[in-house]
Design a protein around this motif. Structure first.
Motif, PDB file in Angstrom:
ATOM      1  N   ASP A  45     -12.503  -4.244  49.956  1.00 11.74           N
ATOM      2  CA  ASP A  45     -11.960  -3.089  49.004  1.00 11.74           C
ATOM      3  C   ASP A  45     -10.794  -3.122  48.516  1.00 11.74           C
ATOM      4  O   ASP A  45     -10.177  -2.411  47.847  1.00 11.74           O
ATOM      5  CB  ASP A  45     -12.032  -1.872  49.872  1.00 11.74           C
ATOM      6  CG  ASP A  45     -13.505  -1.445  50.238  1.00 11.74           C
ATOM      7  OD1 ASP A  45     -14.525  -1.784  49.532  1.00 11.74           O
ATOM      8  OD2 ASP A  45     -13.836  -0.863  51.166  1.00 11.74           O
ATOM      9  N   SER A 141     -18.021  -5.978  41.399  1.00 13.18           N
ATOM     10  CA  SER A 141     -18.320  -4.724  41.860  1.00 13.18           C
ATOM     11  C   SER A 141     -17.214  -3.665  42.263  1.00 13.18           C
ATOM     12  O   SER A 141     -17.658  -2.353  41.572  1.00 13.18           O
ATOM     13  CB  SER A 141     -19.176  -5.014  43.113  1.00 13.18           C
ATOM     14  OG  SER A 141     -20.159  -5.783  43.063  1.00 13.18           O
ATOM     15  N   LEU A 142     -16.207  -4.011  42.705  1.00  9.76           N
ATOM     16  CA  LEU A 142     -15.138  -3.012  42.902  1.00  9.76           C
ATOM     17  C   LEU A 142     -14.683  -2.580  41.503  1.00  9.76           C
ATOM     18  O   LEU A 142     -14.263  -1.288  41.613  1.00  9.76           O
ATOM     19  CB  LEU A 142     -14.095  -3.795  43.831  1.00  9.76           C
ATOM     20  CG  LEU A 142     -12.903  -2.770  44.025  1.00  9.76           C
ATOM     21  CD1 LEU A 142     -13.436  -1.800  45.357  1.00  9.76           C
ATOM     22  CD2 LEU A 142     -11.574  -3.874  44.816  1.00  9.76           C
ATOM     23  N   LYS A 144     -16.304  -2.199  38.867  1.00  7.12           N
ATOM     24  CA  LYS A 144     -17.214  -1.335  38.059  1.00  7.12           C
ATOM     25  C   LYS A 144     -17.504  -0.112  39.041  1.00  7.12           C
ATOM     26  O   LYS A 144     -17.595   1.031  38.201  1.00  7.12           O
ATOM     27  CB  LYS A 144     -18.711  -2.247  38.440  1.00  7.12           C
ATOM     28  CG  LYS A 144     -19.811  -1.328  37.937  1.00  7.12           C
ATOM     29  CD  LYS A 144     -21.147  -2.158  38.064  1.00  7.12           C
ATOM     30  CE  LYS A 144     -22.451  -1.486  37.555  1.00  7.12           C
ATOM     31  NZ  LYS A 144     -23.464  -2.210  37.657  1.00  7.12           N
ATOM     32  N   ASP A 145     -17.126   0.017  40.337  1.00 16.08           N
ATOM     33  CA  ASP A 145     -17.287   1.225  40.965  1.00 16.08           C
ATOM     34  C   ASP A 145     -16.136   1.925  40.597  1.00 16.08           C
ATOM     35  O   ASP A 145     -16.077   3.389  40.559  1.00 16.08           O
ATOM     36  CB  ASP A 145     -17.270   0.844  42.618  1.00 16.08           C
ATOM     37  CG  ASP A 145     -18.660   0.262  42.891  1.00 16.08           C
ATOM     38  OD1 ASP A 145     -19.461   0.292  42.187  1.00 16.08           O
ATOM     39  OD2 ASP A 145     -18.602  -0.323  43.884  1.00 16.08           O
ATOM     40  N   THR A 146     -14.836   1.566  40.320  1.00 22.71           N
ATOM     41  CA  THR A 146     -13.660   2.226  39.877  1.00 22.71           C
ATOM     42  C   THR A 146     -13.861   2.901  38.652  1.00 22.71           C
ATOM     43  O   THR A 146     -13.439   4.017  38.417  1.00 22.71           O
ATOM     44  CB  THR A 146     -12.352   1.135  39.930  1.00 22.71           C
ATOM     45  OG1 THR A 146     -12.416   0.643  41.287  1.00 22.71           O
ATOM     46  CG2 THR A 146     -11.322   2.173  39.679  1.00 22.71           C
ATOM     47  N   LYS A 149     -17.512   5.217  38.869  1.00 24.51           N
ATOM     48  CA  LYS A 149     -17.843   6.234  39.898  1.00 24.51           C
ATOM     49  C   LYS A 149     -17.617   7.620  39.179  1.00 24.51           C
ATOM     50  O   LYS A 149     -16.680   8.200  38.706  1.00 24.51           O
ATOM     51  CB  LYS A 149     -16.662   6.068  40.850  1.00 24.51           C
ATOM     52  CG  LYS A 149     -17.069   6.944  42.269  1.00 24.51           C
ATOM     53  CD  LYS A 149     -15.770   6.785  43.326  1.00 24.51           C
ATOM     54  CE  LYS A 149     -16.055   7.583  44.376  1.00 24.51           C
ATOM     55  NZ  LYS A 149     -15.330   7.354  45.639  1.00 24.51           N
ATOM     56  N   TYR A 404     -16.993  10.920  34.988  1.00 25.77           N
ATOM     57  CA  TYR A 404     -16.378   9.655  35.049  1.00 25.77           C
ATOM     58  C   TYR A 404     -14.814   9.621  34.413  1.00 25.77           C
ATOM     59  O   TYR A 404     -14.459   9.162  33.517  1.00 25.77           O
ATOM     60  CB  TYR A 404     -17.253   8.791  33.830  1.00 25.77           C
ATOM     61  CG  TYR A 404     -18.768   8.750  33.968  1.00 25.77           C
ATOM     62  CD1 TYR A 404     -19.053   7.856  35.247  1.00 25.77           C
ATOM     63  CD2 TYR A 404     -19.714   9.596  33.531  1.00 25.77           C
ATOM     64  CE1 TYR A 404     -20.522   7.860  35.404  1.00 25.77           C
ATOM     65  CE2 TYR A 404     -21.002   9.558  33.885  1.00 25.77           C
ATOM     66  CZ  TYR A 404     -21.199   8.497  34.718  1.00 25.77           C
ATOM     67  OH  TYR A 404     -22.807   8.409  35.028  1.00 25.77           O
TER      68      TYR A 404
END
Length: 839
Positions: A45, A141-142, A144-146, A149, A404
């Motif tokens: 993370d 992925s980190l 994209k999640d940020t 989310k 978002y």
């Protein structure tokens, strides 16, 4: 890899040392890779930490490949030696010596070990590459999640955020107050020293910038209406230097406060975030002030009215301050361990404000009308820009309302930060483009200074302008690209890894090209070239000059050393660049066929030039004749020779013509040459007296050699004269023209004194007349000829004209022609004999 001594059979004497070293390295790298995989899972993370871990995994993969490649020469040597030993004897054949059997067994075992280690290295490299790819997937992925989310937006969320905000303000006051009390009571000297040194660093940077670029930063340094290039220059350099000064102060303060142990772990993130906020706001303020120039209409880079300039400036600054406060408050929340919902609500509010400002900007009327006063009301922005602002504002607000918030915050940040950086880069590129235009740099402040101080010409100043433009491009890109990458989520480690790969190895097929090695090779070649030129001048001006060598020898030696030095510098440069000379040899052999067919003349001239430099059939300063070209040799190169004719025309002659064609060299051995002067006198002159006079005049000339002795040749009985030729030798053939001129003057003067006539050719005059007028024309001709003779005699010019027309002959000829019925005219030929001393 350590160097190894070779045994008599060609195999390294210490065969196990590098293999064992590689085995140890592989074991260490395997252990490091295992620990690295565990660390990756624990730091999945933390984007910044993942960047460092990816760099370590890439280094392990690279080391594994290098270890495998390092043993390849030993493997090839063992294979070659086994081929030399051959196969072991078969059944029924005489046994071989035990030492040969032992060596073959050792070589086979060594090859097996190398194969096993190479396989392990390849496997380790594959595992490290897989871990690196896994880290890349985690970072993707980190990110994209940020961005995507989603957070539920409701009144309960805002209520909880409000309660958390009250607690955060109380915690913030308590933390800052306790830290300030601690620092002021226990570390005031460290705090003041850090602030003082930071201010000193900023002042040095600012003073240096004004020292070198002061005339390009201040509008007050110019009078009158500034040109476009001047406006661009002031905008770019004022923004760059002053922003860099503030950044230098902030970076120095952070570094010194951290190293002086003034910052605690709970206050350090807050201070660093505040410094970043300050730097961002100051940079955007300087940029908007440079572009819009609210109080200086004649310095604006865009066509906006006074009111529009103020509105746009405040709008851009408002977006920057709001976006910067968002990150500052988020940093405070993170340092104080506030609830995440509070950070989400802060970003929500900041992003909505930015979206509203963008929509308001789309309704402004900032553009100045054509040929209008800047103080007059303006008109709306172009339609596409209004649409873009509205879509961006609506997108940000819509993303916030749908939950978002991270995506909205990211877009807002890019509009502010990336837009400001791109605007600065664009100004820099326009400045470089403007300064590199032909004739522009010479009119600039720097160009005028160089012209006054060093007397540089317009051509050289234009070249400097091109270099200056390219330099501005580099500065703009070096400043803007990293900032844009940072704003898009890349870490400093990413840029470091890219820069390292770019400088140390770019894969092109099976070859890695290192820009750092290429630059090093260019630097080595440049140094070798400079040393060669210096040695040429030193050898020519000192050694060769003191040895009294002629100009041809000095030129040949100087040229040969120049080509030799450049060749050696090129070899060292290519080697320093990391290129394999054997590969170049293969390429050269492949190109030899093309050279043989397509470049025959060039190669022929090159080889001919080398032959001329070695054999030296002529040298610089020689007087040569080849074909229709005659003149003095000025320069001999490996391709062509420069000949200057006596009319000061430079003719470039290919060297192959001097090898394949006859060449006359008047000064090959020495500069002694024979010269001749032909003289023709009348038949009444005494030949012996003429020869004595000529010899006397020749011997009186000081530049004519006494040995060989000059002489006079009686060449022939000419049609109109007795022909003589004076032949003499000169020590320097370049004296031939003045000597011959003086001799001709002396001969003419002496012959006049001695009464010797210089013969001139006689002429026959044929006059065709009508038969009816032939007798009258003959009488007229006799009369005119007698008048001419009397006139010349009175003038004292010594002319003698005898006109002997025969009236009977004229009449007889006329009667003969009359008898011929087919003839319509008659021809008379009076003979005119003229003797003129002036020729």
């Amino acid at each position: 890899m350590p160097s190894l001594a070779l045994s008599q059979d060609g195999v390294p004497a210490d065969a196990s040392s590098p293999i064992e070293q590689m085995r140890t390295d592989l074991q260490n790298n395997k252990a490091a890779l295992g620990k690295l995989a565990e660390t990756v899972e624990a730091a999945k993370d933390d984007d910044a930490r993942l960047v460092d871990l990816k760099a370590q995994s890439d280094a392990i993969a690279s080391n594994a490949v290098k270890s495998s490649v390092s043993l390849r020469p030993r493997f090839e040597a063992a294979k070659t030696r086994l081929d030399e030993l051959g196969e072991p004897p078969k059944d029924g054949q005489p046994p071989e010596a035990p030492i040969v059997t032992e060596e073959r067994s050792r070589l086979i075992a060594e090859r097996a070990d190398i194969n096993a280690l190479t396989g392990e290295a390849e496997q380790l490299s594959t595992q490290a590459s897989q871990l690196s790819n896994h880290i890349t997937d985690l970072r993707r992925s980190l990110f994209k999640d940020t961005l995507f989310k989603r957070t539920e937006i409701s009144l309960n969320v805002f209520s909880a955020a409000g309660s958390s905000l009250v607690n955060e303000v109380s915690s913030f006051q308590r933390v800052v107050g306790s830290w300030w009390t601690f620092v002021w009571n226990y570390k005031p000297l460290q705090l003041l020293s850090a602030i003082f040194l930071s201010l000193l660093a900023a002042m040095l940077f600012l003073v240096g910038g004004y020292r070198f670029l002061g005339s390009h930063m201040e509008r007050s340094a110019f009078s009158g209406e500034p040109g476009y290039i001047r406006r661009l220059s002031v905008a770019f350099w004022s923004t760059m230097v002053q922003s860099a000064t503030v950044v230098a102060f902030l970076v120095a303060s952070a570094f010194l406060l951290e190293n002086f142990n003034v910052l605690r772990s709970d206050i350090a993130p807050i201070v660093f975030t505040a410094m970043g906020f300050t730097g961002l706001v100051y940079f955007v303020w300087r940029l908007t002030y440079a572009v819009f120039a609210p109080k200086h209409p004649n310095w604006r880079l865009v066509r906006v009215s006074n009111t529009g300039a103020h509105h746009l400036t405040w709008a851009v600054l408002a977006m920057t301050v709001v976006n910067g406060f968002d990150y500052l408050l988020s940093g405070i929340s993170e340092a104080l361990y506030s609830p995440v919902i509070l950070t989400v609500v802060k970003s929500f509010v900041a992003s909505v404000i930015v979206g509203i400002i963008l929509i308001i900007m789309s309704f402004m009327h900032p553009v100045m009308k054509k040929d209008a006063d800047p103080a007059a009301p303006g008109q709306r922005l172009p339609r596409w820009m209004n649409v873009l602002f509205r879509l961006a504002g609506l997108f940000i607000i819509g993303a916030c309302l749908t939950g978002y918030v991270g995506l909205a915050r990211f877009v807002s940040t890019q509009i502010v930060v990336t837009g400001a950086v791109l605007a600065t880069m664009y100004i820099g590129i326009l400045s470089g483009k403007a300064i590199s235009k032909q004739g522009i740099f010479a009119d600039s402040v720097a160009g005028s200074f160089l012209y006054r101080r060093y007397g540089l010409g317009p051509v050289f100043l234009d070249q400097l302008g091109l270099v200056a433009g390219l330099g501005i491009y580099v500065v703009a890109l070096a400043f803007g690209v990293p900032l844009i990458l940072f704003s898009w989520g890349f870490q400093p480690g990413d840029i470091e890894n890219w820069g390292y790969r770019l400088l140390t190895g770019i894969p092109v097929g099976n070859t890695n090209i290192s820009l750092l090695a290429v630059f090093g090779g260019i630097a080595v070649f440049a140094i070798g070239y400079i040393i060669t030129r210096w040695f040429q001048r030193w050898l020519d001006n000192n050694v060769m000059a003191r040895s009294k060598a002629d100009a041809g020898v000095r030129n040949s030696v100087k040229t040969g050393i120049g080509y030799l030095g450049i060749a050696i510098a090129a070899i060292f440069g290519v080697s320093s660049a990391g290129l394999d000379l054997s590969n170049l040899a293969l390429v050269a052999s492949a190109l030899s066929v093309g050279i043989g067919f397509g470049l025959q003349n060039i190669v022929s001239n090159f080889v001919s030039g080398l032959i001329l430099l070695v054999e030296r059939p002529f040298k610089v300063g020689d007087w040569v004749v080849t074909g229709a070209t005659e003149g003095t040799v000025k320069r001999i190169s490996v391709r062509a020779t420069e000949i200057e004719t006596f009319r000061r025309q430079s003719i470039i002659v290919p060297n192959s013509e001097f090898i394949n064609s006859p060449v006359g060299n008047w000064t090959h051995r020495n500069r002694i040459a024979r010269s001749e002067i032909p003289v023709g006198v009348s038949y009444e002159a005494d030949p012996g007296k003429v020869m004595d006079i000529l010899l006397e005049l020749v011997r009186a000339q000081p530049l004519i050699l006494k040995n060989p002795e000059p002489h006079v040749e009686f060449l022939r009985f000419g049609d109109f004269s007795l022909d003589f030729e004076v032949r003499f030798f000169l020590a320097d053939l370049s004296d031939g023209l003045p000597v011959r001129n003086q001799l001709r003057i002396d001969i003419l003067r002496r012959f006049r004194e001695e009464g010797i006539d210089i013969a001139s050719p006689q002429r026959n005059l044929n006059v065709h007349v009508d038969r009816d007028n032939s007798q009258a024309l003959a009488s007229k001709l006799v009369e005119e000829s007698e008048k001419l003779a009397r006139k010349e005699k009175d003038a004292g010019e010594g002319g003698n004209v005898d006109v002997k027309p025969e009236p009977q002959q004229v009449e007889a000829a006329a009667n003969t022609k009359a008898a011929d019925k087919s003839a319509d005219d008659v021809s008379t030929r009076p003979t005119v004999k003229s003797t003129d001393k002036k020729g």
